[in-house]
Scaffold this active site. Structure first.
Site: not given
Ligand SMILES: Cc1ncc(C[n+]2csc(CCOP(=O)(O)OP(=O)(O)O)c2C)c(N)n1
Ligand SMILES: [Mg+2]
Length: 762
Positions: A532, A599
């Site tokens: 990322e 999440h």
């Protein structure tokens, strides 16, 4: 069209072994005399001159930091100065063969690289071009300072300009290369191919990958060098950058015209230390840094250790490695050994190293050993060297006197309204194509796209003509609306690329990109490693080179993995360049709702806190498409939040539904979704729908009338309509899925008055 690479179990499970090729260590062994076969005497002397300019420049900074005085002229410099005294041969050797199309990215210790690259550019550019650059860079502000007492040739003037521009930047002056907004650790000068230097260790490790991607994808000339320290070899940014830069797909899956490795050198400027930690023997385990290339790919990244104490060894290495890059066999890893005599910073007491070690390296100081070689080869005499030394000291002193004088070199006034910072935080431009005139590379016509065909059969609104709801599956939803805007922009901007994890054949996270694989060649839509940091960092490099990137982080919670890239890189380069750079990068982030604590977080507040980022969060398909168009035609970094709760949501607020064509929704304008008189509810993202449900309940059960405002964007945000609503209702409730603490504050008193029952998240 999924990739066609069969993974054969028989082959994969076969017994074999991996062998490594030898990694060369300090193999250069030619003499100055031998180099005279292809280098002129004047070139060889220029190498000495350039090393001397850097040495005097940094000696001056050292004196200023330690004694607030250089040659009798006093000045207190409160900013940093990470000096590279002792490392000059590495910088000059590297720059020697580079042209202005070759771009360098650096670190906190890059003064030497800036000067060396600038001097090399000045040598290569003709007078007309040099004057053009100096006249036009910030309207010639910096040129005005140096031209008044210029003597000699255009190149002499340009050298004064370079030394002064870099120094004025270090001293934070408006006449500096970045208007004083970058300072010592971030100074750069694009016209000479000197790209951002980075105060975050390893920062250039992934930004530079994006720069190389830009060159490769858009067929731009030149190579990219990331100058990063030996200790940065432990940074995640650097590892992620290396992984992204060495993906097999460049050589195996990209079309013929784009096939081949990235034109990039990871140049580890190896001075054997971090600040005080010794990389060889203490904080790392590689022994010799060049070893790192061996495990990465079969080419071992063409890794090599070279002697950065000999400028000729560095020139030789750059010449050889440049050829490798030109053949499309990059990237390359160089372990360029060097040593700094100066401390990490001037206040450093060097308590972590012995005097003997320092003296041993000073004994082989490149400035004296190289000069001795020149004399031995009869290229010049000792008195020539002495004269050069005196001349360069004078050059630096001349720039110093101008840079410390506030009348000649003022600071930008950041207190006045509409100051430089206001003007440069965002570029706020509208640019549909970053390279007008070039045809975007696509595989099929838009109309032939299977998803476009499929969507043409769907309703563009949630309701039929009688106001009856269609089943959701029959309507254009948020993910479709995003797809439409994104696909269209790919047919307008040839530089636009989209990448991230599972972006291609998978269809992107939550199927937003389904249909893009059919439309786009590999170099415009590709999968990346699970990196990322490098996904965003490379987008930063891609953007500041002049392209537009759309990258995606799958879950908002993974922003943590790209923290530095979002908070320090993406957000800062426009303002730190004094407005010279633009950053057309859109980062898509989706917020989960049912996957547990790692999440499901809404981090809009965290991102909105960072200066230099635009933040939007559409809640309807109409807005998703219109805001995406705005994001992809703007020139500022945008964090584009989406909610997994509502990807399937059809358009129920805008009559007529989602338009088929192009339209933009300007950032910053909240939308009134429902008018009311008792309480205003300002929603962020998906809470819009729960607020609408809550409002219905309040109205039916308690007769309370709610006005619902959908924020749509968070940065910027125009309070006008919200204030109007509050003037009417006297109460406002703010609703978002973010954690309440430190979030956009909830007006608790009013929430109590309104009572519960508004559903979770409010
Ligand atoms: C991410 C990050 N961590 C720590 C620091 C503090 N710091 C500045 S320079 C430095 C050492 C860097 O060593 P190296 O990469 O070898 O470069 P050198 O200073 O030797 O040129 C450290 C730890 C920083 N600027 N950034
Ligand atoms: Mg180091």
């Amino acid at each position: 069209m999924p990739k066609n690479q069969f993974i054969d179990p028989e082959r994969a499970r076969r017994k074999s072994e991996i062998t490594f090729k030898p990694i060369l260590v300090n193999h250069y062994d030619r003499t100055v005399k031998q180099e005279l076969a292809w280098l002129k005497g004047e070139d060889l002397i220029r190498i000495q001159r350039d090393m001397l300019i850097i040495r005097w420049f940094e000696t001056m900074l050292n004196e200023v930091k330690l004694r607030a005085n250089f040659k009798g002229v006093e000045y207190t410099h409160r900013g940093p100065a990470h000096l590279s005294i002792g490392q000059e041969a590495e910088a000059v050797g590297q720059a020697f063969l580079l042209g202005v199309d070759d771009h360098i990215y650096g670190s906190h210790r890059s003064h030497g690289e800036i000067l060396a690259k600038g001097l090399s550019a000045i040598q290569k550019l003709d007078d007309e071009r040099l004057m053009d650059i100096m006249e036009n860079y910030f309207d010639g502000d910096c040129l005005r300072v140096v031209e008044c007492d210029a003597e000699g040739s255009m190149k002499d003037l340009a050298i004064d300009y370079l030394i002064y521009g870099a120094l004025a930047e270090i001293f934070g002056r408006e006449t500096g290369f970045n208007k004083g907004m970058g300072g010592s650790m971030h100074a750069f000068f694009l016209p000479f191919g000197i790209y951002p230097n980075n105060a975050v260790v390893g920062g250039s490790g992934d930004v530079s990958v994006g720069a190389a991607l830009y060159k490769k994808i858009n067929h731009k000339p030149g190579i990219v060098i990331a100058n990063i320290g030996d200790a940065s070899s432990a940074c995640g940014t650097v590892w992620e950058g290396i992984c992204l830069a060495t993906m097999d797909q460049y050589k195996k899956l990209w079309d013929e015209e784009h096939r081949g490795g990235l034109p990039l050198i990871f140049n580890f400027v190896n001075n054997f230390y971090g600040m005080g930690g010794q990389t060889d023997g203490e904080t790392m385990g590689f022994g010799i840094l060049a070893r790192l290339g061996a495990g990465i790919n079969p080419e071992q990244m063409h890794a090599e250790r070279i002697d950065g104490y000999n400028p000729l060894a560095v020139i030789d290495a750059i010449a050889r490695k440049k050829k490798i890059l030109e053949r499309g066999e990059g990237p390359v890893l160089l372990d360029t050994l060097t040593y700094r005599f100066s401390g990490h910073s001037p206040s450093d007491a060097s308590s972590y190293r012995s005097r003997e070690e320092l003296h041993a390296w000073q004994e082989v100081d490149p400035l004296t050993t190289y000069a001795a070689e020149l004399i031995k080869a009869q290229v010049c005499s000792q008195s020539d060297i002495d004269e050069l030394n005196a001349k360069t000291e004078e050059l630096v002193f001349k720039a110093y006197k101008k840079a410390v004088d506030l009348n000649i070199s003022p600071r930008a006034d950041l207190m006045k309204t509409d100051c430089l910072l206001d003007k440069t935080m965002f570029s706020n431009e509208k640019v549909e194509s970053m390279e007008p005139g070039r045809k975007p590379e696509v595989l099929i016509r838009k109309e032939e796209n299977p998803r476009v065909k499929m969507l043409s059969k769907r309703s563009r609104s949630a309701f039929d003509a009688d106001g009856k709801r269609f089943p959701k599956s029959k309507c254009i939803n948020i993910r479709d609306a995003l797809f439409e805007a994104i696909l269209d922009c790919f047919y307008v901007d040839p530089t636009l690329v989209a990448y991230g994890e599972e972006n291609r054949d998978w269809g992107g996270a939550f199927a937003v990109y389904r249909g893009l694989t059919e439309a786009l060649p590999y170099h415009r839509l590709f999968n990346t490693p699970i990196s990322e940091g490098a996904i965003v960092g490379s987008a930063v490099g891609y953007g500041l080179e002049g392209g537009r990137a759309l990258v995606e982080l799958m879950y908002c919670d993974f922003i943590g993995r790209a923290g530095d890239e979002i908070f320090n890189q993406l957000s800062k380069w426009q303002s730190m360049s004094g407005g010279m750079l633009r950053m057309p990068v859109v980062v898509r982030v989706s917020i989960g709702s049912k996957y547990g604590a790692q999440h499901s977080q809404d981090w809009t507040s965290i991102v909105a806190h960072i200066p230099g980022l635009k933040v939007v969060f559409p809640a309807t398909p109409y807005d998703a498409k219109g805001l995406m168009y705005s994001a992809l035609t703007g020139t500022d970094p945008v964090i584009f939040f989406e909610s997994q709760r509502i990807y399937d949501q059809p358009e129920e607020f805008v009559k007529g539904g989602v338009p088929v064509g192009r339209y933009e929704i300007p950032f910053g304008e909240p939308a009134i979704r429902k008018e009311g008189s008792d309480v205003a509810i300002l929603t962020i993202g998906a809470t819009l729908y729960r607020a609408m449900d809550g409002a219905r309940e309040l109205e039916e059960k308690y007769g309370i009338s709610c006005e619902i405002i959908d924020a749509r964007s968070i940065v910027p945000f125009n309070y006008g309509n919200v204030i109007k609503s509050v003037k009417k209702t006297r109460k406002i409730l703010l609703a978002s899925d973010a954690c309440e603490r430190g979030s956009f504050p909830i007006a608790e008193k009013e929430a109590e008055v309104v009572g519960g029952g508004l559903g979770d998240g409010i």
